[in-house]
Design a protein around this motif. Sequence first.
Motif, PDB file in Angstrom:
ATOM      1  N   GLY A   9      32.116  68.895 -45.232  1.00  0.00           N
ATOM      2  CA  GLY A   9      31.396  68.663 -44.151  1.00  0.00           C
ATOM      3  C   GLY A   9      30.478  67.537 -44.101  1.00  0.00           C
ATOM      4  O   GLY A   9      30.423  66.864 -45.048  1.00  0.00           O
ATOM      5  N   GLY A  10      29.595  67.506 -43.028  1.00  0.00           N
ATOM      6  CA  GLY A  10      28.569  66.623 -43.122  1.00  0.00           C
ATOM      7  C   GLY A  10      27.649  66.510 -44.280  1.00  0.00           C
ATOM      8  O   GLY A  10      27.191  67.596 -44.752  1.00  0.00           O
ATOM      9  N   PRO A  11      27.039  65.423 -44.850  1.00  0.00           N
ATOM     10  CA  PRO A  11      26.335  65.426 -45.795  1.00  0.00           C
ATOM     11  C   PRO A  11      24.681  65.740 -45.693  1.00  0.00           C
ATOM     12  O   PRO A  11      24.440  66.082 -44.375  1.00  0.00           O
ATOM     13  N   CYS A  77      35.085  66.056 -46.741  1.00  0.00           N
ATOM     14  CA  CYS A  77      36.153  66.146 -45.830  1.00  0.00           C
ATOM     15  C   CYS A  77      35.913  66.877 -44.634  1.00  0.00           C
ATOM     16  O   CYS A  77      34.969  67.761 -44.658  1.00  0.00           O
ATOM     17  N   ARG A  78      36.509  66.749 -43.488  1.00  0.00           N
ATOM     18  CA  ARG A  78      36.399  67.612 -42.502  1.00  0.00           C
ATOM     19  C   ARG A  78      37.972  68.036 -42.245  1.00  0.00           C
ATOM     20  O   ARG A  78      38.801  67.677 -41.064  1.00  0.00           O
ATOM     21  N   TYR A  79      38.616  68.987 -43.095  1.00  0.00           N
ATOM     22  CA  TYR A  79      39.753  69.616 -43.132  1.00  0.00           C
ATOM     23  C   TYR A  79      39.916  70.940 -42.823  1.00  0.00           C
ATOM     24  O   TYR A  79      38.982  71.699 -43.459  1.00  0.00           O
ATOM     25  N   LYS A 139      25.294  75.050 -46.755  1.00  0.00           N
ATOM     26  CA  LYS A 139      24.680  73.891 -46.751  1.00  0.00           C
ATOM     27  C   LYS A 139      24.770  73.351 -45.049  1.00  0.00           C
ATOM     28  O   LYS A 139      26.161  73.440 -44.584  1.00  0.00           O
ATOM     29  N   THR A 140      24.071  72.675 -44.326  1.00  0.00           N
ATOM     30  CA  THR A 140      23.927  71.967 -43.231  1.00  0.00           C
ATOM     31  C   THR A 140      22.653  71.567 -42.734  1.00  0.00           C
ATOM     32  O   THR A 140      21.774  72.576 -42.861  1.00  0.00           O
ATOM     33  N   ILE A 141      22.310  70.571 -42.356  1.00  0.00           N
ATOM     34  CA  ILE A 141      21.208  70.103 -41.459  1.00  0.00           C
ATOM     35  C   ILE A 141      20.997  70.971 -40.280  1.00  0.00           C
ATOM     36  O   ILE A 141      20.073  70.919 -39.535  1.00  0.00           O
ATOM     37  N   ASP A 142      22.108  71.418 -39.709  1.00  0.00           N
ATOM     38  CA  ASP A 142      22.101  71.876 -38.402  1.00  0.00           C
ATOM     39  C   ASP A 142      21.466  73.212 -38.412  1.00  0.00           C
ATOM     40  O   ASP A 142      21.158  73.861 -37.267  1.00  0.00           O
ATOM     41  N   ASN A 143      21.448  73.929 -39.576  1.00  0.00           N
ATOM     42  CA  ASN A 143      20.940  75.393 -39.983  1.00  0.00           C
ATOM     43  C   ASN A 143      21.556  76.425 -38.998  1.00  0.00           C
ATOM     44  O   ASN A 143      20.758  77.255 -38.644  1.00  0.00           O
ATOM     45  N   ILE A 185      18.081  63.757 -31.969  1.00  0.00           N
ATOM     46  CA  ILE A 185      18.218  64.466 -33.206  1.00  0.00           C
ATOM     47  C   ILE A 185      19.505  65.097 -33.080  1.00  0.00           C
ATOM     48  O   ILE A 185      19.870  65.741 -32.132  1.00  0.00           O
ATOM     49  N   MET A 186      20.055  65.113 -34.401  1.00  0.00           N
ATOM     50  CA  MET A 186      21.350  65.790 -34.597  1.00  0.00           C
ATOM     51  C   MET A 186      21.264  67.387 -34.679  1.00  0.00           C
ATOM     52  O   MET A 186      20.058  67.864 -34.699  1.00  0.00           O
ATOM     53  N   GLY A 187      22.192  68.120 -34.709  1.00  0.00           N
ATOM     54  CA  GLY A 187      22.514  69.781 -34.903  1.00  0.00           C
ATOM     55  C   GLY A 187      23.461  70.214 -33.882  1.00  0.00           C
ATOM     56  O   GLY A 187      23.586  71.392 -33.896  1.00  0.00           O
ATOM     57  N   ARG A 188      24.371  69.348 -33.213  1.00  0.00           N
ATOM     58  CA  ARG A 188      25.472  69.991 -32.481  1.00  0.00           C
ATOM     59  C   ARG A 188      24.716  70.950 -31.398  1.00  0.00           C
ATOM     60  O   ARG A 188      24.032  70.658 -30.826  1.00  0.00           O
ATOM     61  N   HIS A 189      25.382  72.223 -31.433  1.00  0.00           N
ATOM     62  CA  HIS A 189      24.938  73.107 -30.384  1.00  0.00           C
ATOM     63  C   HIS A 189      23.643  73.821 -30.655  1.00  0.00           C
ATOM     64  O   HIS A 189      23.552  74.762 -30.013  1.00  0.00           O
ATOM     65  N   SER A 242      17.807  67.256 -28.462  1.00  0.00           N
ATOM     66  CA  SER A 242      19.002  67.568 -29.060  1.00  0.00           C
ATOM     67  C   SER A 242      20.166  66.613 -28.674  1.00  0.00           C
ATOM     68  O   SER A 242      20.424  66.716 -27.447  1.00  0.00           O
ATOM     69  N   GLU A 243      21.031  66.108 -29.711  1.00  0.00           N
ATOM     70  CA  GLU A 243      22.184  65.529 -29.417  1.00  0.00           C
ATOM     71  C   GLU A 243      22.995  66.397 -28.535  1.00  0.00           C
ATOM     72  O   GLU A 243      24.069  66.040 -27.810  1.00  0.00           O
ATOM     73  N   GLY A 244      22.944  67.809 -28.516  1.00  0.00           N
ATOM     74  CA  GLY A 244      24.130  68.787 -27.923  1.00  0.00           C
ATOM     75  C   GLY A 244      23.524  69.270 -26.860  1.00  0.00           C
ATOM     76  O   GLY A 244      24.370  70.314 -26.148  1.00  0.00           O
ATOM     77  N   ALA A 263      33.207  67.736 -30.620  1.00  0.00           N
ATOM     78  CA  ALA A 263      32.875  66.759 -30.205  1.00  0.00           C
ATOM     79  C   ALA A 263      32.093  65.800 -30.926  1.00  0.00           C
ATOM     80  O   ALA A 263      31.114  66.192 -31.396  1.00  0.00           O
ATOM     81  N   TYR A 264      32.486  64.345 -30.852  1.00  0.00           N
ATOM     82  CA  TYR A 264      31.180  63.436 -31.396  1.00  0.00           C
ATOM     83  C   TYR A 264      30.194  63.467 -30.477  1.00  0.00           C
ATOM     84  O   TYR A 264      30.185  62.672 -29.568  1.00  0.00           O
ATOM     85  N   LEU A 265      29.109  63.926 -30.790  1.00  0.00           N
ATOM     86  CA  LEU A 265      27.938  63.732 -29.887  1.00  0.00           C
ATOM     87  C   LEU A 265      26.994  62.717 -30.056  1.00  0.00           C
ATOM     88  O   LEU A 265      26.419  62.538 -31.461  1.00  0.00           O
ATOM     89  N   GLN A 293      18.926  60.853 -40.900  1.00  0.00           N
ATOM     90  CA  GLN A 293      18.064  62.215 -41.131  1.00  0.00           C
ATOM     91  C   GLN A 293      19.181  63.360 -41.936  1.00  0.00           C
ATOM     92  O   GLN A 293      18.652  64.228 -42.329  1.00  0.00           O
ATOM     93  N   ARG A 294      20.296  62.854 -42.568  1.00  0.00           N
ATOM     94  CA  ARG A 294      21.105  63.650 -43.235  1.00  0.00           C
ATOM     95  C   ARG A 294      20.942  63.187 -44.581  1.00  0.00           C
ATOM     96  O   ARG A 294      21.094  64.075 -45.599  1.00  0.00           O
ATOM     97  N   CYS A 295      20.581  61.867 -45.031  1.00  0.00           N
ATOM     98  CA  CYS A 295      20.342  61.636 -46.434  1.00  0.00           C
ATOM     99  C   CYS A 295      19.108  61.021 -46.829  1.00  0.00           C
ATOM    100  O   CYS A 295      19.203  60.126 -47.993  1.00  0.00           O
TER     101      CYS A 295
HETATM  102  O1  F6P Z   1      27.335  69.352 -39.077  1.00  0.00           O
HETATM  103  C1  F6P Z   1      26.260  68.353 -39.286  1.00  0.00           C
HETATM  104  C2  F6P Z   1      26.479  67.225 -38.462  1.00  0.00           C
HETATM  105  O2  F6P Z   1      25.442  66.169 -38.993  1.00  0.00           O
HETATM  106  C3  F6P Z   1      25.818  67.377 -37.105  1.00  0.00           C
HETATM  107  O3  F6P Z   1      24.617  67.514 -36.840  1.00  0.00           O
HETATM  108  C4  F6P Z   1      26.714  66.120 -36.356  1.00  0.00           C
HETATM  109  O4  F6P Z   1      26.894  66.400 -35.007  1.00  0.00           O
HETATM  110  C5  F6P Z   1      28.047  66.086 -36.904  1.00  0.00           C
HETATM  111  O5  F6P Z   1      27.668  66.642 -38.481  1.00  0.00           O
HETATM  112  C6  F6P Z   1      28.323  64.697 -37.094  1.00  0.00           C
HETATM  113  O6  F6P Z   1      29.660  64.671 -37.671  1.00  0.00           O
HETATM  114  P1  F6P Z   1      30.184  63.562 -38.769  1.00  0.00           P
HETATM  115  O7  F6P Z   1      29.612  63.423 -39.845  1.00  0.00           O
HETATM  116  O8  F6P Z   1      31.718  63.773 -38.716  1.00  0.00           O
HETATM  117  O9  F6P Z   1      29.893  62.280 -37.867  1.00  0.00           O
END
Ligand code: F6P
Length: 401
Positions: A9-11, A77-79, A139-143, A185-189, A242-244, A263-265, A293-295
Amino acid sequence: MNIAVAQSGGPTVAINASLAGVFKEALDSNQIDTVYGSLNGIEGIINQNLVNLNELIKTDDDLELVKLTPSTVLGSCRYKLPTYDKDALVYGKIIEYFNKYNIGAFFYIGGNDSMDTVNKLSKYTAENSINIKVIGIPKTIDNDLCLTDHTPGFGSAAKYLSTTVQEIVRDSAVYDLKSVTIVEIMGRHAGWLTASSAVLHANDETAPHLIYLPEGEFSQEKFLSDVKAQLEIHNSVIVAVSEGITLDDENYRSGKVDTFGHAYLSGIGKLLENLVTEKIGCKVRSIELNVMQRCSSHLASKTDIDESVLIGKTAVKAALSGKTGIMMTFKRISNNPYKIEIGEADTSLVANQEKTFPKEWICDNSTNITNDALDYFLPLINGEVKIKTQNGMPIHFKINK
Ligand code: F6P
């Protein structure tokens, strides 16, 4: 026996801290010989790409460097693992490779999609009496993982975000003119990360003046009227969005999706910037924090890093005690003093689920969050870590893949 660990998943800033926790606990146990790292998540098992971590992490200094290196040293990966009835072969491949390396436990550090893999794989091993334990480490920054108080990586992302927004506040206040600065800011939904920018209020900042979450009410008309009202009070208005968040017209999105159909938001900040230009006409700028914001390990939360190591260690203990098909969790005991315990949840209850920001923590007509939410956030960003530098820049642990 040996064990294997992978990241998916996302870093985040803390995902390698959990890897360090798994590694250290394995070293300290007298039941594990070698820790193998799978390159690019579960794909490293399927494509036969294991590396011997005992040969790569040789000293305490190496381990400390792994712990404080952002992103995924093993790659990600996103598998989506197919169900057994769709592709039995892939399960056979995975088990065969595990057996070749005498893997007795597999640790998957990831988010809700990765827990889907843990769930499917652990069910398969259990149903077929294969003695390989499969454990998820969140793990995830999205919490946004269910059944855990919070997720490793979130606290550091929140610390980076609030620090950065504070710097944006200083920058945007220099001129004696009306301006609007929109931070996407990231975080999906889930609005957790965007909401966490409000921790600045605990340090007597009035910004962010407007906070928009996917869980709240939002429309372009409401946004314009909120901004106009804030411009009456403040010269420089800061908006955290929020991006979502969803709009009636979603045409500005790229339409691209990942393998899980997410979706790529991206782009809401720019859309709102254009709206302010067109309808209000004052100085306006949008800032998409994007992957920064992830790294951003230079602003890691010590609480986050320490907890991420601990949850990795506890995962190994759980596997050694015979557990499988679980995701390790955090249970909050108290806010003040801040205290947590590590627990566990059945991955079938976590996989593919999203924990959204509580509606009862949203206030001021969907533009702010409550003090209860601040009490929740503040302990997670506490403390700083000392990072090793070279030529004034952080040193990162790297594996030549
Ligand atoms: O799931 C974590 C996240 O950083 C989300 O906040 C963001 O929308 C998504 O990953 C981005 O995905 P990718 O790393 O595939 O661009």
